[in-house]
Design a protein around this motif. Structure first.
Motif, PDB file in Angstrom:
ATOM      1  N   PRO A  65       0.843  -1.199   0.000  1.00  0.00           N
ATOM      2  CA  PRO A  65       0.000   0.000   0.000  1.00  0.00           C
ATOM      3  C   PRO A  65       0.876   1.246   0.000  1.00  0.00           C
ATOM      4  CG  PRO A  65       0.174  -0.875   2.212  1.00  0.00           C
ATOM      5  CD  PRO A  65       0.873  -1.865   1.320  1.00  0.00           C
TER       6      PRO A  65
ATOM      7  N   SER B 108      -5.132   2.978   0.326  1.00  0.00           N
ATOM      8  CA  SER B 108      -4.787   3.037   1.748  1.00  0.00           C
ATOM      9  C   SER B 108      -3.583   3.938   1.918  1.00  0.00           C
ATOM     10  CB  SER B 108      -4.478   1.635   2.279  1.00  0.00           C
ATOM     11  OG  SER B 108      -4.012   1.693   3.614  1.00  0.00           O
TER      12      SER B 108
ATOM     13  N   ALA C 148      -1.459  -2.305   6.307  1.00  0.00           N
ATOM     14  CA  ALA C 148      -2.646  -2.474   5.459  1.00  0.00           C
ATOM     15  C   ALA C 148      -2.324  -3.406   4.293  1.00  0.00           C
ATOM     16  CB  ALA C 148      -3.124  -1.123   4.941  1.00  0.00           C
TER      17      ALA C 148
ATOM     18  N   LYS D 269      -8.816  11.074   1.201  1.00  0.00           N
ATOM     19  CA  LYS D 269      -7.994  10.407   2.210  1.00  0.00           C
ATOM     20  C   LYS D 269      -6.707  11.168   2.502  1.00  0.00           C
ATOM     21  CE  LYS D 269      -9.890   5.865   1.168  1.00  0.00           C
ATOM     22  NZ  LYS D 269      -9.620   4.441   0.858  1.00  0.00           N
TER      23      LYS D 269
END
Length: 523
Positions: A84, A384, A390, A467
C-alpha cells in the motif's frame, strides 16, 4: 527529497510556485525519484504544482484538445510494488525512497483502459525497450546498462505492462540520462536480448539507419516509423557538469565508478553526478528482482512470513478492439544540461479521427478523461494511506471490473459530463509558504503536511473520500510521534535504521499551521 545532502541546492521552481515567474507554455510531467515527494503526495490524483505546470499524479489519463495522454509516475522496485501507499509525514529514511516506487494499484487502474490513447509518459523506461533500438550505441555510451539489460532487469516492469496494454503511438521516458529512440511492434513476438550485434536483421537495419543519420536530425524509431522527423539539439561529446549526479551512486557513496569503455570513461569523469535511483541497497533494478530467502527456508518460517500472493500483472488476452494501434515510438532524452540532447520537438496527431471535424476552443486547456474518472471513482475505496500493515485488495481481473467501471461511467456522464465540468480547473494556490532566502536551505526538520485544495475539489467532484485530508490535531500527533522505525537490514548497506533517519529531527515544539519549514522550491 531523496538526494544526498551535498547535492541539495535551491533551484528556480520556487519562483514559479510563488508566481514571480510563469511557465510560458503548458507543461505536464510525471514524478520520478528526485522530486519534492511531500508536495506531489498532496496531488496524488494530479494537479497544478504552479500556474501552467501540471503534475499527472501517481497515474492519470487526461485530454489536451484532440490528444489523450496517459502518465505513470515513479520508478520500479519489485519489493514495494504490491504494497500500500504507507508513506505519510513524518517520513523515515525508507519512506523517502519508497514514496516514489510504483504501486500495483495505480498500474491496475491504467490496465483497465479500453480505448486508444495517443501519448504515454513514464519516468522509468519500460523494461526491455533497450532491445528495440540501437542498443549497441546505448551500451557504448552507458556501459553499466548492458549487464542489467541482458539480465532483464533494466527498466520498469510496470511501465512495460502499461505500454503493452495501452499501445500509444508515442511513449516518452527519462530517468537514465541518455537520449535513446526505439520502435515497438506490438503484433510481433517479444525479442529477447541478442547475444551479438548481428543476431537479427531488425537490429542490423536499425544500426544502418542510425549510421546514415546526421547529427542534427533523428528519425524517431528507425526504418518502420514512416517519415516522422524530429528537431534535436546538436550532437556533441557530453561535457560534464561538476555538480551532476551519477547514475550508480547511492546515498552513502558519492564516488564515481571508473570504466574502461571510451564513452563511459567520459561519463565517469565527474565523480559527483547523482544516481538515477539513489537506492542504498540496489543498483538500478537488480536486487529488487532477486529472491532474498529460499523457498525451502521460507517454508520453515511461521505463517506470517509467507510470501504474499502476487497480484495479477497484465491480462493474458488481446487488447480491447478500441485499442488498435500497432506501433509505439519510444523516446527518452538526456538531462537538461549544456551540450546534452535534452530537447526534441514533434507534431503528434490523434489516433482516432472523428467522423466530422471538431473545433477545439483556443487556447487549448487540459480536460478530464471520462473513462479515467470512472476508473478512479471505482478504485478510490481501495487506496490506503499511511498504514504499513494495510493490505491492498487483490486484483480480481478485468472481467470482474469491467461492468462495475461501466456503471461508474454512467455516473460520470450524469454528474460531470452533462453539467459541463470536464475542463480541469486552473485552480492552483500555494499550500506551503514559498522559499524565503533569509531562512536558507539547510532546514533539518520535517516539512508540514497540507490539505491541497485541488485534491479536495477533485474528490468532491467525483464524490469520493479525500484520504489526503487530516485535522490539525491528527497531523500534530503524528509529527510529535516522529517517523516510524525504519526497516532493519543486515549487511550494513541498507537504507537506514532507527527512528528519524535521513537528517530530520522529530520536529517537536515546532508549532502548528502554515508558515513553517523551508517552503517550496526544492527541485
Amino acid at each position: 527529497m531523496s538526494v544526498p545532502l551535498k547535492f541539495r541546492e535551491i533551484g528556480d521552481f520556487h519562483e514559479y510556485y510563488s508566481g514571480v515567474r510563469t511557465a510560458p507554455y503548458l507543461t505536464i510531467f510525471v514524478g520520478g525519484n528526485h522530486e519534492a515527494s511531500n508536495h506531489l503526495w498532496e496531488l496524488y490524483y494530479g494537479g497544478w504544482v504552479a500556474p501552467n505546470i501540471y503534475y499527472l499524479g501517481a497515474a492519470n489519463v487526461v485530454r489536451f484538445g484532440p490528444l489523450r495522454i496517459a502518465g505513470l509516475s515513479g520508478i520500479w522496485k519489485g519489493y514495494n510494488y504490491n504494497k500500500p501507499r504507507h508513506e505519510r509525514l513524518p517520513f523515515n529514511q525508507d519512506d523517502l525512497k519508497s514514496i516514489y516506487h510504483v504501486r500495483e494499484l495505480d498500474v491496475r487502474k491504467l490496465l483497465q483502459i479500453r480505448t486508444q490513447v495517443d501519448v504515454g509518459i513514464s519516468h522509468d523506461w519500460p523494461r526491455g525497450i533497450e532491445w528495440k533500438g540501437n542498443w549497441q550505441k546505448l551500451f557504448a555510451i552507458k556501459d553499466l546498462f548492458e549487464a542489467d539489460a541482458r539480465a532483464g532487469t533494466l527498466g520498469s516492469t510496470a511501465a512495460k505492462y502499461v505500454m503493452d496494454r495501452l499501445r500509444p503511438p508515442y511513449w516518452f521516458s527519462a530517468h537514465l540520462h541518455v537520449k535513446f529512440a526505439a520502435v515497438v511492434q506490438h503484433d510481433k513476438d517479444t525479442v529477447l536480448a541478442p547475444q551479438d550485434a548481428s543476431i537479427t536483421s531488425e537490429y542490423v537495419q536499425l544500426d544502418s539507419v542510425e549510421a546514415a543519420k546526421t547529427d542534427k536530425e533523428f528519425e524517431l524509431g528507425g526504418p518502420e516509423s514512416g517519415s516522422v522527423l524530429l528537431a534535436a539539439t546538436v550532437n556533441s561529446v557530453p561535457v560534464h557538469n561538476a555538480d551532476e549526479i551519477d547514475i550508480d551512486m547511492d546515498d552513502d557513496d558519492v564516488n564515481g565508478k571508473p570504466t574502461t569503455n571510451g564513452f563511459a570513461t567520459l561519463e565517469s569523469i565527474n565523480q559527483d553526478e547523482i544516481s538515477l535511483n539513489l537506492e542504498g541497497d540496489d543498483r538500478i533494478n537488480q536486487a529488487a528482482d532477486q529472491p532474498e530467502v529460499s523457498e525451502d527456508l521460507r517454508s520453515q518460517l511461521p505463517a506470517s512470513f509467507a510470501r504474499p500472493t502476487p497480484a495479477l500483472a497484465t491480462p493474458d488476452m488481446p487488447p480491447p478492439p478500441d485499442i488498435f494501434n500497432k506501433t509505439t515510438h519510444f523516446l527518452a532524452l538526456d538531462k537538461c544540461l549544456p551540450n546534452r540532447k535534452f530537447l526534441q520537438i514533434l507534431d503528434v496527431e490523434p489516433m482516432r479521427q472523428p467522423a466530422s471535424p471538431i473545433t477545439h476552443a483556443r487556447p487549448l486547456r487540459l480536460e478530464y478523461d471520462k473513462e479515467w474518472l470512472a476508473i478512479t471513482r471505482f478504485f478510490a475505496a481501495d487506496l490506503s494511506l499511511g498504514d504499513p500493515s494495510a493490505s491492498v485488495p487483490p486484483n480480481k481481473g478485468e472481467a470482474h471490473y469491467r461492468p462495475l467501471i461501466e456503471k461508474e461511467e454512467e455516473w460520470v456522464e450524469e454528474h460531470i459530463v452533462k453539467p459541463g465540468k470536464m475542463t480541469i480547473p486552473e485552480n492552483f494556490e500555494p499550500t506551503a509558504p514559498a522559499y524565503d532566502p533569509a531562512m536558507g536551505i539547510r532546514v533539518m526538520e520535517q516539512p508540514w503536511e497540507y490539505t491541497n485544495p485541488q485534491t479536495a475539489q477533485f474528490c468532491s467532484l467525483l464524490g469520493i473520500e479525500n484520504k489526503f485530508h487530516a485535522s490539525d490535531e491528527e497531523r500534530e500527533a503524528r509529527r510529535n510521534a516522529g517517523p516510524r522505525p525504519a526497516e532493519q537490514r543486515s549487511g550494513g548497506g541498507g537504507r537506514g535504521g532507527g527512528r528519524g533517519g535521513g537528517g530530520f529531527n522529530r520536529g517537536r515544539g515546532a508549532g502548528r499551521g502554515r508558515g513553517r519549514g523551508r517552503g517550496r522550491g526544492w527541485r
